[in-house]
Design a protein around this motif. Structure first.
Motif, PDB file in Angstrom:
ATOM      1  N   UNK A  74       0.890  -1.278  -0.095  1.00 20.14           N
ATOM      2  CA  UNK A  74       0.015   0.127   0.168  1.00 20.14           C
ATOM      3  C   UNK A  74       0.982   1.257  -0.064  1.00 20.14           C
ATOM      4  N   UNK A  75       0.378   2.299  -0.661  1.00 18.53           N
ATOM      5  CA  UNK A  75       1.150   3.555  -0.805  1.00 18.53           C
ATOM      6  C   UNK A  75       1.654   4.245   0.662  1.00 18.53           C
ATOM      7  N   UNK A  76       0.532   3.972   1.538  1.00 15.80           N
ATOM      8  CA  UNK A  76       1.160   4.779   2.770  1.00 15.80           C
ATOM      9  C   UNK A  76       1.895   4.068   3.686  1.00 15.80           C
ATOM     10  N   UNK A  77       2.169   2.781   3.476  1.00 19.05           N
ATOM     11  CA  UNK A  77       3.034   1.743   4.029  1.00 19.05           C
ATOM     12  C   UNK A  77       4.283   1.725   3.307  1.00 19.05           C
ATOM     13  N   UNK A  78       4.676   2.018   2.032  1.00 18.69           N
ATOM     14  CA  UNK A  78       5.919   2.107   1.516  1.00 18.69           C
ATOM     15  C   UNK A  78       6.334   3.480   1.428  1.00 18.69           C
ATOM     16  N   UNK A  79       5.770   4.630   1.868  1.00 15.05           N
ATOM     17  CA  UNK A  79       6.016   5.767   1.962  1.00 15.05           C
ATOM     18  C   UNK A  79       7.541   6.006   2.640  1.00 15.05           C
ATOM     19  N   UNK A  80       7.798   5.484   3.774  1.00 15.76           N
ATOM     20  CA  UNK A  80       9.084   5.824   4.269  1.00 15.76           C
ATOM     21  C   UNK A  80      10.302   5.199   3.631  1.00 15.76           C
ATOM     22  N   UNK A  81      10.003   4.253   2.717  1.00 15.80           N
ATOM     23  CA  UNK A  81      11.075   3.703   1.814  1.00 15.80           C
ATOM     24  C   UNK A  81      11.168   4.477   0.646  1.00 15.80           C
ATOM     25  N   UNK A  82      10.226   4.780  -0.035  1.00 15.18           N
ATOM     26  CA  UNK A  82      10.110   5.843  -0.973  1.00 15.18           C
ATOM     27  C   UNK A  82      10.901   6.890  -0.472  1.00 15.18           C
ATOM     28  N   UNK A  83      10.783   7.664   0.630  1.00 10.37           N
ATOM     29  CA  UNK A  83      11.471   8.868   0.880  1.00 10.37           C
ATOM     30  C   UNK A  83      12.962   8.468   0.935  1.00 10.37           C
ATOM     31  N   UNK A  84      13.373   7.386   1.466  1.00 10.28           N
ATOM     32  CA  UNK A  84      14.738   6.949   1.663  1.00 10.28           C
ATOM     33  C   UNK A  84      15.397   6.573   0.241  1.00 10.28           C
ATOM     34  N   UNK A  85      14.528   6.066  -0.513  1.00 11.34           N
ATOM     35  CA  UNK A  85      15.223   5.964  -1.916  1.00 11.34           C
ATOM     36  C   UNK A  85      15.277   7.348  -2.883  1.00 11.34           C
ATOM     37  N   UNK A  86      14.458   8.216  -2.475  1.00  5.52           N
ATOM     38  CA  UNK A  86      14.595   9.554  -3.176  1.00  5.52           C
ATOM     39  C   UNK A  86      15.958  10.301  -2.668  1.00  5.52           C
ATOM     40  N   UNK A  87      16.208  10.092  -1.531  1.00  9.63           N
ATOM     41  CA  UNK A  87      17.376  10.674  -0.895  1.00  9.63           C
ATOM     42  C   UNK A  87      18.661  10.075  -1.489  1.00  9.63           C
ATOM     43  N   UNK A  88      18.491   8.828  -1.834  1.00  4.35           N
ATOM     44  CA  UNK A  88      19.649   8.271  -2.625  1.00  4.35           C
ATOM     45  C   UNK A  88      19.591   8.768  -4.249  1.00  4.35           C
ATOM     46  N   UNK A  89      18.477   9.193  -4.780  1.00  2.11           N
ATOM     47  CA  UNK A  89      18.522   9.455  -6.250  1.00  2.11           C
ATOM     48  C   UNK A  89      18.049  10.917  -6.285  1.00  2.11           C
ATOM     49  N   UNK A  90      19.068  11.857  -5.952  1.00  7.07           N
ATOM     50  CA  UNK A  90      18.675  13.327  -5.847  1.00  7.07           C
ATOM     51  C   UNK A  90      18.469  13.671  -7.410  1.00  7.07           C
ATOM     52  N   UNK A  91      17.343  14.500  -7.586  1.00  9.94           N
ATOM     53  CA  UNK A  91      16.887  14.923  -8.795  1.00  9.94           C
ATOM     54  C   UNK A  91      16.218  14.114  -9.495  1.00  9.94           C
ATOM     55  N   UNK A  92      16.069  12.905  -9.096  1.00 11.92           N
ATOM     56  CA  UNK A  92      15.222  11.829  -9.711  1.00 11.92           C
ATOM     57  C   UNK A  92      13.567  12.010  -9.483  1.00 11.92           C
ATOM     58  N   UNK A  93      13.042  11.614 -10.627  1.00 13.49           N
ATOM     59  CA  UNK A  93      11.380  11.625 -10.594  1.00 13.49           C
ATOM     60  C   UNK A  93      11.148  10.659 -10.027  1.00 13.49           C
ATOM     61  N   UNK A  94      10.761  10.116  -8.764  1.00 11.72           N
ATOM     62  CA  UNK A  94      10.785   8.709  -8.294  1.00 11.72           C
ATOM     63  C   UNK A  94       9.051   8.561  -8.067  1.00 11.72           C
ATOM     64  N   UNK A  95       8.494   7.525  -8.630  1.00 12.41           N
ATOM     65  CA  UNK A  95       7.236   7.333  -8.616  1.00 12.41           C
ATOM     66  C   UNK A  95       7.027   5.943  -8.165  1.00 12.41           C
ATOM     67  N   UNK A  96       5.406   5.452  -7.615  1.00 12.16           N
ATOM     68  CA  UNK A  96       5.187   4.016  -7.266  1.00 12.16           C
ATOM     69  C   UNK A  96       3.919   4.206  -7.677  1.00 12.16           C
TER      70      UNK A  96
END
Length: 329
Positions: free
Chosen positions: A39-61
């Motif tokens: 679920x989107x709300x459950x994966x939100x912390x992981x998406x935030x951490x991945x976004x920090x590893x890909x600065x400038x990337x347009x990360x979506x789920x």
């Protein structure tokens, strides 16, 4: 002469504008698209951490079913770049048909990947969840103890056992099929569930909601990640780790060959196996409790073509027929 100069200046301006504006290829390179069953709300912390590893990337789920992820991964232009599977047999099936891109990330154990195309990032133990009041004499610690408790107390457990429909839920089907080849007690346990008129739910989330609402007292083969992500259990509940053996399902990731941004997908793949990402994985439900002591009895389901045996249509149909005869009829 002046006209030629004006034309040259205009051409230079257009060239500069072209450099400054993002081209479709540049925009595509910045977009990293993930798909999964979480679920989107459950994966939100992981998406935030991945976004920090890909600065400038347009990360979506996007959240999809396992079947939809598998179907989309086989498209010439896959609508995502990397997918998270809770059902490793489906991931292996996609790779076996030649639709997975390869990589060789360091730090991944040999038994946690298959052909450098399917990569496990966490082993999800299947546990029992029991209400203590339902077992005044002794809490079951093994499958045989659970079977005996159900067989000897049919009236007490009537409509108080909850299980997930293995014909709908892929992980529950995998656990059932793996149980059936590991212990001769499996079908006896299913028969005991049937004798207790077990309540059958479509998903693990539905099952846990029913347990929290007090509808059932006994749950079997519940993924630990679902419990961890679902919040605190009510008072008087015990998460029982079977002492005979504990099945552990590998969560896997796969990059489809038709992905638009395999470079970004590989960065996500490596990030998922980095030590820095563990807090975010824990926040998403991928962590063991401090008192988890099942490692001696933990049996990890290995990645490989053996997982395809129970995905055979005829074998699956026969298995489901027997299961429904035991549990429903």
């Amino acid at each position: 002469m002046r006209n030629a100069l004006r034309l040259r200046n205009a051409a230079l301006c257009l060239l500069l504008i072209g450099w400054m504006l993002p081209t479709p290829a540049m925009a595509q390179d910045r977009a990293v698209r993930l798909a999964g069953v979480i679920a989107e709300e459950r994966i939100a912390p992981l998406m935030a951490a991945l976004a920090a590893r890909l600065p400038g990337a347009d990360l979506s789920y996007v959240r999809l079913s396992s079947a939809q992820i598998a179907a989309d991964a086989k498209r010439a232009h896959a609508p995502f770049d990397i997918a998270l599977f809770s059902s490793p047999d489906i991931a292996v099936s996609v790779a076996n048909e030649g639709y997975a891109a390869g990589d060789e990330p360091t730090g991944i154990a040999a038994d946690a990947q298959w052909r450098h195309e399917v990569f496990g990032f966490w082993s999800d133990p299947a546990v029992m969840v029991l209400r203590r009041d339902a077992f005044p004499d002794r809490m079951p610690r093994t499958r045989i103890e659970l079977v005996r408790a159900l067989e000897q107390n049919n009236g007490r457990f009537s409509r108080r056992v909850g299980i997930v429909n293995i014909g709908i839920d892929d992980v529950s089907y995998l656990l059932a099929s793996q149980d059936s080849i590991r212990t001769s007690l499996y079908w006896r346990l299913m028969r005991a569930f049937g004798a207790a008129s077990a309540r059958i739910y479509d998903t693990t989330d539905d099952l846990l909601a029913a347990f929290r609402a007090g509808e059932v007292d006994v749950l079997y083969n519940v993924p630990l990640s679902a419990l961890s992500a679902g919040g605190t259990m009510p008072q008087g509940v015990q998460i029982a780790v079977p002492q005979d053996y504990v099945l552990a399902v590998p969560w896997t990731v796969l990059m489809p060959k038709g992905a638009a941004n395999l470079r970004g997908a590989r960065i996500v793949l490596h990030a998922l196996h980095s030590p820095e990402i563990k807090p975010a994985l824990a926040a998403t439900g991928f962590s063991y409790p401090a008192d988890f002591t099942a490692f001696d009895s933990l049996q990890r389901i290995e990645l490989g073509p053996e997982l395809l045996v129970f995905r055979d249509t005829i074998k699956r149909t026969k298995f489901l027929d027997i299961w429904f005869q035991m549990v429903v009829n």
